[in-house]
Design a protein around this motif. Structure first.
Motif, short mmCIF file in Angstrom:
data_model
loop_
_atom_site.label_atom_id
_atom_site.label_comp_id
_atom_site.label_asym_id
_atom_site.label_seq_id
_atom_site.Cartn_x
_atom_site.Cartn_y
_atom_site.Cartn_z
N UNK A 1 33.71 5.41 -21.21
CA UNK A 1 33.17 5.91 -22.46
C UNK A 1 33.22 5.18 -23.67
N UNK A 2 33.52 3.84 -23.52
CA UNK A 2 33.84 2.82 -24.59
C UNK A 2 32.20 2.20 -24.72
N UNK A 3 32.04 1.43 -25.81
CA UNK A 3 30.63 0.79 -25.82
C UNK A 3 30.86 -0.19 -24.64
N UNK A 4 32.04 -0.76 -24.54
CA UNK A 4 32.01 -1.99 -23.67
C UNK A 4 31.64 -1.53 -22.32
N UNK A 5 32.27 -0.33 -21.97
CA UNK A 5 31.90 -0.06 -20.36
C UNK A 5 30.22 0.34 -20.31
N UNK A 6 29.72 0.80 -21.59
CA UNK A 6 28.32 0.85 -21.33
C UNK A 6 27.44 -0.35 -21.13
N UNK A 7 27.97 -1.46 -21.89
CA UNK A 7 27.24 -2.53 -21.88
C UNK A 7 27.60 -3.53 -20.24
N UNK A 8 28.84 -3.01 -19.92
CA UNK A 8 28.99 -3.62 -18.54
C UNK A 8 28.25 -2.82 -17.53
N UNK A 9 28.26 -1.60 -17.68
CA UNK A 9 27.39 -0.90 -16.78
C UNK A 9 26.00 -1.14 -16.64
N UNK A 10 25.21 -1.67 -17.87
CA UNK A 10 24.09 -1.81 -17.83
C UNK A 10 23.75 -3.41 -17.82
N UNK A 11 24.99 -4.07 -17.50
CA UNK A 11 24.66 -5.41 -16.89
C UNK A 11 24.39 -6.29 -17.94
N UNK A 12 24.60 -5.74 -19.39
CA UNK A 12 24.62 -6.75 -20.46
C UNK A 12 25.81 -7.82 -20.33
N UNK A 13 26.75 -7.11 -20.01
CA UNK A 13 28.04 -8.14 -20.01
C UNK A 13 28.57 -8.29 -18.69
N UNK A 14 29.20 -9.59 -18.40
CA UNK A 14 29.32 -9.58 -16.88
C UNK A 14 30.83 -10.19 -17.03
N UNK A 15 31.71 -9.40 -16.20
CA UNK A 15 33.16 -9.80 -16.34
C UNK A 15 33.34 -10.74 -15.30
N UNK A 16 34.51 -11.49 -15.33
CA UNK A 16 34.89 -12.37 -14.29
C UNK A 16 35.14 -11.49 -13.11
N UNK A 17 35.16 -12.03 -11.93
CA UNK A 17 35.25 -11.33 -10.73
C UNK A 17 36.83 -11.20 -10.49
N UNK A 18 37.08 -10.60 -9.37
CA UNK A 18 38.70 -10.44 -9.05
C UNK A 18 39.40 -11.76 -8.93
N UNK A 19 38.69 -12.91 -8.00
CA UNK A 19 39.41 -13.88 -7.82
C UNK A 19 39.62 -14.92 -9.19
N UNK A 20 38.31 -14.74 -9.94
CA UNK A 20 38.59 -15.65 -11.29
C UNK A 20 39.65 -15.08 -12.10
N UNK A 21 39.86 -13.86 -12.28
CA UNK A 21 40.89 -13.01 -13.02
C UNK A 21 42.11 -13.34 -12.53
N UNK A 22 42.32 -13.33 -10.91
CA UNK A 22 43.65 -13.62 -10.41
C UNK A 22 43.92 -14.91 -10.94
N UNK A 23 42.99 -16.02 -10.82
CA UNK A 23 43.14 -17.41 -10.87
C UNK A 23 43.60 -17.63 -12.64
N UNK A 24 43.13 -17.00 -13.30
CA UNK A 24 43.39 -16.85 -15.00
C UNK A 24 44.70 -16.54 -15.09
#
Lengths: 598, 379
Positions: free
Chosen positions: B198-221
């Protein structure tokens, strides 16, 4: 009533072609039910039936009709279940009749199921009255429907009754045709009693109640009766007719239809197709055609919560009271714990039982993929029946395996013939015959292993013909085939509930598809999980579920505690519906996954 | 006896795109901060009286939000005054959350004079482009200014840093952490961005406007960030928290030790006298109830002994020091090794936890999948 004023008939129709609506109108017109008391479609009494728009349990009703010739007639309408799983029940209810209404949808024409039931009716020498229904639809084509009836079934259709059950058109014509064309029953009322059981139901207070057609002789209350299949004797407590509620009449004579209450504790003693006679000076020979209802499809039912085993047993016991065709035996699975191996007439029967257990008894079930019964010839000469793939003996002990084959009849528009033939060949089908029903529709006949039908045939048929094909099948016998058992190993442990039997040519692709499906379904765990499919020691497919890498890294402050707990509880609740095999949590749908591979 | 008090300020200058906390942007609400603070003071007076009557002192006080420092200065001053007036304070650890964009010398002075001794600054990132993507109002330069102002006036400054941001790489996170470490704050919270429905970020991620790091990258961070901060002398003491010696957050440890606390303000949660309480989230109701002199509770349920044990595990295992056997024993008169024998055996076999003679704690392998471990302890 005199036999010459009795008519016994049933209605043959495809699902959705208007059988129930027509039956409702007949009831209304004869005053059996006032319009005010009508709940839509009286004959389909179970909620499930109404929801699915199909008839599962048979019903019968007596209609009193004042015909145009001035006489009163007793019309007994015996309803037939409308599904391929219940072909035998259909044949018994037809055997109780002298005539049948063949209802054909004016817009859609004849379907496979209708055809199968018409053939059954013709075998019983029934007078068939064509009824072309839904003539009010803009797409109705009465001439074409007539032509089809003549071409396909070979009965004259120029006098077919034209109706719209929905609009109440042609209902009197139907009743008049029944009176004029269906022959009255001819049984000898003075002969020894022979009553055909065409249905039964279990009443909690009165026991199993048999629905009968008296073929010969007569029956009264307090008579001692005998079930001819097993010789059991009971005393008749009550006799009556269906109006449509059960109405006591005290006696039934040759030609009549009604019910018998005789303190029968088990519905298995009122088996459909059995003959009832008197205990003293009874008939010597039973009516022809009795056959035990043999389950054709088996699967395991396990309580998702192991603590619900007793509840599951009680529920199955109760359903069994009303459904003699359902069988169940306790079985144990290493993966799923204690449960039952249940036998059904077919897939629909299985789904109905499963739904009723979950809906009416509030049980949460894990169902294993359905399979058929195999005949296994052992090297030592013994022959055994296997209804659970995990029980198949070692390959070295098996000489050969036989599997059930069915004759499948598919009626479809000719545009799809290519795709459907391809599908049937792909399912190891043997082409038998193909005939054009008219310029656009084809009747295709194949012999196909039942296991392939149980697998996913129906879904594929629907998708390849956009729902335009209709389909019916009938067991033809057992045939030897090159079959192997495929085991599934999760984290190096065989999960017995996932084993399946497949043709040797199919084993590897199916093993691959199943392991890949399981990889999607089984959630990641804290460690890597290998999934393998194997025939004996030989691994034929392998997939790996990667370990869960990260599931954390968030803040957790005061306000979050309840929320966090709820999230974790949700995660946990998901796990509760899983089964633990070794250290691996397997979701319930994994056990059905074998069905969802193509 | 001592306890912790949390005070919620549900106002912000603007909502960040990822935020689903209970907070209102001034431009989007008629809810008046003046009315709110007045009601809040009423709640302070009721709760303060109860504490005084029971002889319980407040040893940690935390004003969070929202953005407490986004309150009009006069309201903030009134609130701080009334904390002194109504709460039995015993030289508490007193934290106020602040958005770097709101920090001014005057504000710092106001807070310092009131006795606030810890500031938690929502820096989040030092990349202006990504800050804008998150809807943050400040820039990296502004964050540094804010930090420098706070550093001189407060003995303890904590910075919030987010990881796994859209488009962020491991190297970029490490650069951010390196810069931050040069500033040498006493405390750091480092946590992954969570996309809330329900946040604006969720909308942007769902629509593909923003890409989050994947699980492996997140873990590495997570792993390399942790390693870096430890090398810089920060102790990793809770899943998302790092501190220099003597600067661990006392207030948050109250939560993780599953000790009682009082939450005041709109939607605030409490764990008080064996019950979990939640204040109403509806502004009108909150004002009305307090105007009538009633506590604005919406939820109150008793915590069973079993739940209390489970919560103690779920929260205590967040701390790297884990759950001590003697502490559990003293609290419940039962040995946690018996109470959770099955769970511990299972988790030990998986290598997700370690135990010694004194405590049970997450293992190196269990740390990144801690939620799976916590869930095991809920029955």
């Amino acid at each position: 009533m005199q036999q010459r004023n009795i008519r016994n008939f049933s209605i043959i129709a495809h699902i959705d072609h208007g059988k129930s609506t027509l039956a409702d109108r007949l009831l209304e017109h004869t005053g059996a039910v006032s319009q005010r008391d009508m709940s839509e479609q009286i004959l389909d009494q179970m909620d499930l039936e109404r929801e699915r728009g199909i008839t599962i349990k048979l019903q019968a009703v007596r209609l009193l009709y004042q015909a145009k010739d001035g006489q009163e007639y007793m019309l007994n309408l015996i309803d037939t279940p409308g599904h391929v799983d219940f072909t035998y029940e259909v044949s018994r209810s037809l055997a109780a009749c002298e005539g049948a209404l063949l209802v054909v949808d004016a817009a859609q024409g004849i379907e496979a199921q209708t055809l199968a039931n018409v053939y059954l009716a013709l075998e019983h020498d029934l007078e068939i009255i064509p009824v072309i229904n839904k003539i009010d639809l803009p797409s109705a084509d009465v001439d074409k429907a007539r032509q089809q009836i003549e071409d396909i079934i070979g009965i004259p259709a120029d006098e077919a009754v034209l109706t719209s059950a929905k609009e109440g058109i042609g209902i009197i014509d139907v009743l008049e045709s029944v009176v004029q064309k269906v022959p009255p029953p001819t049984g000898d009322a003075t002969a020894p009693l022979r009553a055909l059981i065409f249905d039964s139901h279990y009443d909690a207070y009165r026991g199993a109640i048999a629905y009968v057609r008296i073929m010969e002789g007569e029956i009264r209350e307090r008579t001692k009766i005998k079930m001819m299949s097993n010789g059991k004797v009971f005393e008749v407590a009550e006799i009556g007719t269906f109006g449509p509620r059960m109405t006591r009449s005290g006696a039934l004579c040759a030609g009549e239809v009604g019910y018998i209450v005789a303190g029968v504790k088990n519905v298995k003693d009122t088996r459909v197709g059995d003959t009832i006679t008197t205990a003293d000076q009874g008939a010597v020979e039973a009516l022809p055609g009795y056959r035990r209802a043999n389950p054709m499809v088996f699967c395991g039912f396990y309580p998702a919560d192991n603590g619900e085993y007793e509840e599951l047993r009680d529920a199955l016991d109760k359903l069994n009271l009303n459904d003699g065709a359902l069988t169940f035996e306790p079985e144990t699975s290493e993966a799923l714990g204690f449960g039952f191996r249940c036998g059904f007439l077919g897939l629909l029967h299985m789904e109905i039982i499963q739904e009723r257990l979950e809906r009416e008894y509030n049980l949460s079930l894990i169902t294993t993929a359905p399979n058929v019964v195999y005949h296994v010839n052992l090297t030592n000469g013994d022959i055994i029946e296997i209804d659970n793939p995990s029980r198949l003996p070692k390959a070295t002990e098996i000489a050969s395996i036989e599997e059930p084959f069915v004759t499948a009849r598919v009626i479809l528009p000719n545009d799809y013939v290519g795709q459907v033939m391809e599908l049937c060949q792909g399912k190891r089908g043997i082409f038998i015959n193909m005939e054009y029903l008219d310029t656009t529709r084809v009747n295709l006949i194949y012999e196909i292993p039942l296991s392939e039908i149980v697998f996913d045939f129906f879904d594929l048929l629907k998708s390849r013909t956009r729902g335009y094909a209709s389909f019916d099948y009938e067991l033809v016998g057992y045939r030897t085939a090159k079959l192997v058992k495929v085991d599934v190993l999760i984290n190096a442990t065989i999960v017995d509930a996932l084993s399946f039997i497949a043709h040797i040519d199919r084993a590897t692709p199916r093993g691959r598809e199943l392991t890949s499906k399981l990889r999607e379904i089984i959630p990641r765990q804290m460690f890597e999980v290998p999934i393998q499919a194997a025939i004996g020691q030989k691994v034929i497919a392998r997939e790996t579920i990667k370990a869960m890498r990260k599931n954390v890294l968030d803040k957790c402050y005061g306000g979050d505690i309840s929320r966090k707990r709820k999230l974790l509880e949700k995660q946990k609740a998901g796990k509760k519906r899983m089964k633990q095999v070794g250290n691996v949590e397997i979701p319930q749908e994994a056990f059905m996954a074998v069905l969802r591979i193509d | 006896m001592e306890t912790s008090v949390y005070i919620h300020i549900p106002f912000c200058r603007a909502k960040c795109y990822y935020c689903d906390f209970l907070s209102f942007a001034y431009s989007a609400t008629n809810f008046s901060p003046r009315d709110y603070v007045r009601a809040l003071i009423k709640e302070l007076s009721i709760r303060g009286q109860q504490l005084s009557d029971a002889g319980i002192m407040v040893s940690t006080l935390y004003i969070g939000g929202g953005t407490p420092t986004a309150l009009p200065t006069v309201e903030l001053a009134t609130l701080l005054d009334n904390c002194h007036r109504y709460l039995p304070l015993s030289s508490p650890e007193w934290t106020v959350e602040a958005n770097p964009g709101t920090i001014t010398p005057e504000l710092v002075k106001l807070l310092g004079q009131a006795g606030v001794n810890r500031i938690s600054l929502g820096v989040q990132d030092l990349d202006d482009h990504r800050l804008a993507l998150l809807g943050r109002l400040h820039t990296a330069a502004r964050a540094q200014q804010a930090f420098l102002l706070c550093q001189d006036s407060f003995p303890s400054v904590s910075l919030d840093i987010m990881a796994a941001l859209p488009g962020q790489t491991e190297a970029q996170l490490l650069t951010t952490l390196a810069t931050v470490c040069d500033w040498a704050p006493q405390h750091l919270s480092v946590y992954g961005l969570k996309v809330e429905e329900g946040t604006p970020l969720a909308t942007q991620v769902a629509s593909g406007h923003l890409q989050l790091p994947d699980e492996d990258e997140t873990l590495a961070m997570f792993l390399s960030g942790r390693q870096f901060l430890q090398a810089q002398g920060y102790q990793h003491y809770e899943i998302a928290n790092f501190a220099q010696t003597g600067h661990r957050s006392l207030h948050n440890q109250t939560y993780w030790h599953n000790h009682p606390y009082l939450g005041l303000g709109l939607g605030a949660h409490s764990y008080w006298q064996g019950r979990r309480l939640e204040n109403t989230c509806q502004p009108e109701l909150y004002l009305q109830q307090l105007a009538m002199g009633q506590l604005p509770l919406a939820v109150s349920h008793a915590v069973t002994r079993e739940q209390e044990m489970e919560d103690t595990m779920m929260l205590g295992l967040r701390l790297l020091s884990g759950v001590r056997f003697d502490v559990f024993q003293a609290r419940f008169q039962q040995d946690l090794r018996h109470v959770f024998a099955k769970e511990i055996k299972h988790l030990l076999a998986l290598g997700a936890i370690v135990t010694d003679n004194t405590a049970i704690r997450l293992s190196e392998a269990g740390l990144p999948v801690a939620n799976l471990v916590f869930a095991e302890f809920l029955r």
